[in-house]
Scaffold this active site. Structure first.
Site, PDB file in Angstrom:
ATOM      1  N   GLU A 126      41.235  -4.689  48.335  1.00 43.38           N
ATOM      2  CA  GLU A 126      41.456  -3.758  49.434  1.00 43.38           C
ATOM      3  C   GLU A 126      41.227  -4.510  50.745  1.00 43.38           C
ATOM      4  O   GLU A 126      40.218  -5.217  50.879  1.00 43.38           O
ATOM      5  CB  GLU A 126      40.489  -2.577  49.360  1.00 43.38           C
ATOM      6  CG  GLU A 126      40.828  -1.527  50.416  1.00 43.38           C
ATOM      7  CD  GLU A 126      39.957  -0.269  50.342  1.00 43.38           C
ATOM      8  OE1 GLU A 126      39.039  -0.216  49.504  1.00 43.38           O
ATOM      9  OE2 GLU A 126      40.219   0.628  51.136  1.00 43.38           O
ATOM     10  N   GLY A 266      30.396  -4.288  52.257  1.00 41.57           N
ATOM     11  CA  GLY A 266      29.234  -3.868  51.485  1.00 41.57           C
ATOM     12  C   GLY A 266      29.505  -3.847  49.991  1.00 41.57           C
ATOM     13  O   GLY A 266      28.722  -4.362  49.201  1.00 41.57           O
ATOM     14  N   ASN A 270      36.637  -0.738  42.996  1.00 38.24           N
ATOM     15  CA  ASN A 270      37.643  -1.005  41.970  1.00 38.24           C
ATOM     16  C   ASN A 270      37.394  -0.125  40.741  1.00 38.24           C
ATOM     17  O   ASN A 270      36.262   0.024  40.302  1.00 38.24           O
ATOM     18  CB  ASN A 270      37.564  -2.464  41.531  1.00 38.24           C
ATOM     19  CG  ASN A 270      37.397  -3.398  42.702  1.00 38.24           C
ATOM     20  OD1 ASN A 270      38.255  -3.453  43.556  1.00 38.24           O
ATOM     21  ND2 ASN A 270      36.258  -4.086  42.753  1.00 38.24           N
ATOM     22  N   GLU A 303      30.245   4.137  46.231  1.00 45.65           N
ATOM     23  CA  GLU A 303      31.291   3.498  45.415  1.00 45.65           C
ATOM     24  C   GLU A 303      31.563   4.326  44.157  1.00 45.65           C
ATOM     25  O   GLU A 303      32.707   4.483  43.746  1.00 45.65           O
ATOM     26  CB  GLU A 303      30.906   2.069  45.038  1.00 45.65           C
ATOM     27  CG  GLU A 303      30.572   1.156  46.217  1.00 45.65           C
ATOM     28  CD  GLU A 303      31.573   1.175  47.346  1.00 45.65           C
ATOM     29  OE1 GLU A 303      32.777   1.373  47.096  1.00 45.65           O
ATOM     30  OE2 GLU A 303      31.150   0.990  48.516  1.00 45.65           O
ATOM     31  N   HIS A 306      33.757   7.304  44.901  1.00 48.49           N
ATOM     32  CA  HIS A 306      35.170   6.961  45.103  1.00 48.49           C
ATOM     33  C   HIS A 306      35.990   7.138  43.818  1.00 48.49           C
ATOM     34  O   HIS A 306      37.205   7.242  43.880  1.00 48.49           O
ATOM     35  CB  HIS A 306      35.301   5.502  45.551  1.00 48.49           C
ATOM     36  CG  HIS A 306      35.319   5.296  47.042  1.00 48.49           C
ATOM     37  ND1 HIS A 306      36.068   6.073  47.902  1.00 48.49           N
ATOM     38  CD2 HIS A 306      34.717   4.354  47.818  1.00 48.49           C
ATOM     39  CE1 HIS A 306      35.901   5.619  49.142  1.00 48.49           C
ATOM     40  NE2 HIS A 306      35.085   4.590  49.125  1.00 48.49           N
TER      41      HIS A 306
HETATM   42  N1  B3K Z   1      36.694   0.505  50.243  1.00 46.94           N
HETATM   43  C1  B3K Z   1      35.814  -0.601  50.476  1.00 46.94           C
HETATM   44  C2  B3K Z   1      36.116  -1.377  51.694  1.00 46.94           C
HETATM   45  C3  B3K Z   1      37.227  -2.330  51.584  1.00 46.94           C
HETATM   46  C4  B3K Z   1      37.244  -3.310  52.711  1.00 46.94           C
HETATM   47  C5  B3K Z   1      38.585  -3.781  53.086  1.00 46.94           C
HETATM   48  N2  B3K Z   1      38.570  -4.794  54.121  1.00 46.94           N
HETATM   49  C6  B3K Z   1      34.389  -0.199  50.532  1.00 46.94           C
HETATM   50  C7  B3K Z   1      34.105   1.242  50.616  1.00 46.94           C
HETATM   51  O1  B3K Z   1      34.369   1.883  51.605  1.00 46.94           O
HETATM   52  O2  B3K Z   1      33.634   1.785  49.664  1.00 46.94           O
HETATM   53 ZN    ZN Z   2      34.296   3.758  50.810  1.00 43.85          ZN
END
Ligand code: B3K
Ligand code: ZN
Length: 876
Positions: A126, A266, A270, A303, A306
């Protein structure tokens, strides 16, 4: 290749230009032969056309080895490759494309795509890292199932991980081993991940509400897995919480986390293979502070959450980023609030919003939570998209209530599970599930800038009514000179002379309630409460119901009254913050003394043993220097620093006895636990010590307490708190403690980050010289984002030293950006923002800051990331 040619302005992408993809990729099979300098990747893509025409695949930093369609190699004339893409001129309607590429993980300093960290392989895709692995339609609305085969030397890489379920493994004729992974859930390429290496593992399991047995594994470098226990506990609590609060269950039999030491952000969500910056996984009492533990809990939860808000329902395009990020931040904030103290969490989140998002919203990089245009999407993982995005979700929650909000969530999931959705669709689900008109509210997605509410209240004794007049205004921001009035939920209360909430009844309504949420919608609006006695104090924006600035003529005595009595803990804290802000600004402008009412109100808090210690610690902490400076028309970091020091000293002198009582009576006898209650007690004790440190120069007993706490601490929270005070004191104990800290922790990279950042944020005048010297210390490396953030990022946040009149701070900053940009443009660009604040300083500093931005822009082959931030900072 990320570089652009000089004189070639990188192209902006616009939200309104969105088109559905010309081609779909339904199935992806990937084979990796992992070698540090030359990894072979074979991608077999099942592709079908939605519209006939050329197929343009994204690709960067790839060496194309071979290309075939349905088994037939393509000839040179069938396709063309450039630095950013592969175009196949006339593909069939439905076909399998086989692409073989070679990549160099070891040489990948961008830490995007496949790279190496401490000798292990990992990925970050990402937002657009997958195109650095193979040619692909690298956009989130192209969703496919993935079958991934990893092949590697079993000694170097005993562990081979990817998304989904393991399917097969074995040894090959040449002695290498392989493992095959299959992810049944269609996903966009940005959620692809692989990890390979020699790693330790901590294992646990979790049974979902529905009875699914899930294996949980956290992989770390060897010797560190004992420090993953708290993260594992946080993961299990997150999984349970998402079931009970949101009804959302985990959907695979395995959930893996891998902690790596080189990571741009951070962590990354995935599918079933979260990859983390190890600072958000590793903790033990000796090396992690209470704040570190809280951050681990929040990021692990974020995470994990998500999986539904981001993975099962992803974003249609990157302009919709807040769809997953704002919502997931809201969810992790709620999780932490349920695990810890809700008011204290709210206070901390607002502090953070004001420190990071409000300045962004007021500066040249201001953008709506759903931006309209970008050059480099990685620049838009901002406090606005994340934290203001969460505030926007929270306002919907406030307007609809928990039940209404959950109804909306349910409908959102029903409608869009398995899809790539938009912010509009999220709002539509909330509106439809509740029959609530959200049209005006939607402006929060399209308008940038922090609105201001000008509020005044008037009581009419004759009629027993109270009129609250509210004017709203949203300042212009880049590209948005004029704003429409927004729908702002404003939670207000009125207190009587005893400090009790007066029941409020709006004219035309039947019921009265203590405190209410008003819907402010007009540029000017008056709310009339009837049938009430004369109020003593007005309490505004309770719970920080809207992310706005409030302007109201509230006198010192009224603020002190609210500090002592407001039934809303947030508003109680806020009364103290605003009172202190008023006093400090007056001091800076006119050199005036500080009100006794304020000093007394702090004394009341210090002596009130019924208060939750964590709350008391927040309530006595003055607003930050940056926050005060942000309220000035032209900021003056030094004047603010001196004023704040003076107020701290006066509090310390007046309340020395109470502060010493709090400090000396704090028991250190319990075995350390990172739980909120114990952490709160440590926070109050250390807040008291922080005030007392103002008297350290004249009181040897205080310096002895600080130095003694440093030396004897049995946990990192207390050790760091003491060292934080020592680094601001010009005493011999300072150097001794810093040397001791280094020697104690010299083999621990994460702790050395703390050591670097403490020195970078010191208020002492020689800070820049020390920071420069640390650049060549073995604990620092320009190739490690955590180190860069600690030392360079730390210094740039140190307004007092960063804004030195001779411009040396600015020049140092620009030098580092120029050095970092070719290595890691994402991190370079993120680090650049402080130079964009030039409009906030005096003319002489402005000229110096602009000159540094110009110097950065004149660098040949500047990355698009850094180009975007530097050019917008200069002109936006
Ligand atoms: N979605 C990732 C961040 C990706 C960073 C791209 N440069 C972390 C998060 O927000 O959970
Ligand atoms: Zn996030």
């Amino acid at each position: 290749m990320n570089a652009v040619q000089p004189n070639m302005t990188p192209r902006a992408i616009n939200r309104l230009d969105y088109r559905t993809p010309d081609y779909r990729i339904d199935k992806v099979a990937l084979e990796f032969d992992l070698e540090p300098r030359a990894t072979r990747v074979v991608a077999k893509l099942d592709i079908r056309a939605e519209r006939p025409g050329a197929l343009v695949l994204d690709g960067e930093a790839l060496k194309l080895v071979s290309l075939s369609i349905d088994g037939r190699p393509l000839s040179q004339s069938d396709y063309v490759v450039d630095e950013k893409s592969l175009t196949i001129h006339a593909p069939p309607q439905k076909f399998t494309l086989r692409i073989e590429t070679e990549i160099d993980p070891e040489g990948n300093t961008h830490l995007s795509g496949l790279y190496r960290s401490s000798g292990n392989y990992c990925t970050q895709c990402e937002a657009q890292g997958f195109r650095r692995i193979t040619y692909f339609l690298d956009r989130p609305d192209v969703m496919a199932t993935y079958l991934v085969t990893l092949r590697a030397d079993p000694k170097a890489c005993p562990v081979l991980l990817s998304n989904g379920n393991p399917q097969e493994e074995g040894t090959l004729a040449d002695g290498r081993h392989y493992k095959v992974w299959h992810d049944p859930y269609p996903k966009p390429s940005y959620l692809f991940a692989l990890v390979a290496g020699d790693l330790a593992v901590l294992e646990d399991d979790f049974t979902t509400q529905g009875g699914r047995e899930v294996k949980l594994r956290i992989y770390t470098e060897h010797g560190k897995s004992e420090r993953a226990g708290y993260a594992m506990d946080a993961l299990k609590r997150s999984m349970r919480w998402d079931e009970t609060r949101f009804g959302l269950e985990y959907d695979l039999d395995l959930f893996n986390i891998v902690a790596v030491s080189d990571f741009n952000m951070g962590a990354m969500e995935n599918k079933s293979l979260n990859v983390f910056n190890d600072r958000y996984i590793l903790a033990d009492p000796q090396t992690a502070t209470d704040a570190d533990y809280a951050a681990i809990e929040a990021v692990v939860a974020h995470e994990y959450f998500h999986n539904w808000t981001g993975n099962r329902i992803t974003c249609r395009d990157w302009f919709q980023l807040s769809l997953k990020e704002g919502l997931t931040v809201f969810r992790d904030q709620e999780f932490s609030s349920d695990m810890r103290s809700r008011p204290v969490k709210r206070i901390q989140d607002v502090r953070n919003l004001r420190a990071r998002q409000f300045p962004e919203d007021a500066g040249p990089l201001a953008h709506p939570i759903r931006p309209d245009s970008y050059i480099a999407i990685d620049n838009f993982y901002t406090a606005t998209v994340y934290e203001k995005g969460s505030e926007v979700i929270r306002m919907m929650h406030t307007l609809l209530g928990e039940d209404g909000f959950q109804k909306g969530m349910k409908l959102y999931v029903e409608r869009h599970d398995g899809e790539a959705a938009t912010c509009d669709q999220f709002v539509a689900a909330m509106a439809d599930a509740n029959g609530y008109d959200m049209e005006q509210f939607k402006l929060w997605y399209s308008q940038a800038g922090t609105p201001s509410l000008n509020i005044s209240g008037r009581y009419d004794a004759g009629s027993g009514s109270y009129e609250l007049s509210v004017t709203q205004e949203c300042p212009p921001s880049p590209g948005q000179p004029d704003k429409q009035p927004m729908h702002i939920p404003l939670h207000v209360g009125l207190l009587d002379a005893q400090g009790q909430d007066i029941p409020l009844r709006l004219e035309g309504e039947a019921t009265a309630m203590p405190g209410r949420v008003l819907s402010v919608k007009q540029p000017q609006q008056t709310f009339r409460f009837i049938g009430l006695p004369e109020p003593r104090a007005l309490s505004l924006n309770r719970g920080f119901s809207a992310p706005v600035n409030i302007k109201a003529e509230i006198g010192g005595a009224e603020r002190a009254f609210l500090m002592a009595h407001d039934s809303d803990a947030f508003a109680r804290w806020e009364a103290g913050q605003q009172y202190a802000t008023d006093l400090l600004l007056r001091r800076v402008n006119n050199g005036t003394g500080f009100d006794a009412d304020f000093i007394d109100a702090i004394g009341l808090i210090l002596r009130d043993d019924s208060l939750e210690p964590a709350f008391a610690a927040e309530a006595i902490a003055l607003p930050s220097e940056d926050y005060i400076a942000d309220q000035m028309p032209v900021m003056d970091a030094e004047a603010v620093h001196l004023a704040r020091r003076a107020l701290r000293r006066q509090v310390a002198e007046t309340h020395k006895a109470s502060l010493l009582r709090i400090y000396d009576s704090a028991s250190g006898s319990d075995a350390y636990s990172p739980d909120a209650e114990q952490a709160g007690k440590r926070a109050l004790k250390n807040a008291a010590l922080s005030y007392l440190s103002e008297l350290a120069a004249e009181d040897a007993g205080i310096l002895a307490r600080i130095d003694g706490q440093y030396a004897k601490a049995d946990n990192m929270t207390d050790r760091m708190a003491a060292l934080r005070l020592l680094v601001d004191l010009d005493v011999p104990e300072r150097a001794a403690a810093l040397a001791d800290f280094h020697d104690r922790f010299k083999d621990d990279a994460l702790v050395l980050d703390k050591w670097l950042s403490l020195q970078a944020i010191s208020a002492l005048p020689d800070t820049l010289e020390r920071v420069k010297a640390l650049l060549s210390h073995p604990a620092f490396s320009m190739r490690k984002p955590n180190k860069v953030r600690a030392l360079v990022g730390g210094f740039c946040m140190n307004a007092l030293r960063y804004h030195a009149a001779d411009g040396a701070g600015y020049a140092f900053h620009a030098d580092r950006i120029i050095e970092l940009d070719p290595l890691n443009p994402q991190v370079a660009a993120r680090l650049l923002a402080p130079l964009g604040r030039w409009r906030r300083v005096d003319a002489a500093r402005q000229a110096r800051m602009k000159a540094e931005l110009g110097r950065i822009l004149s660098v040949p082959k500047l990355s698009p990331e850094t180009y975007e931030i530097a050019s917008k900072s200069l002109s936006g």
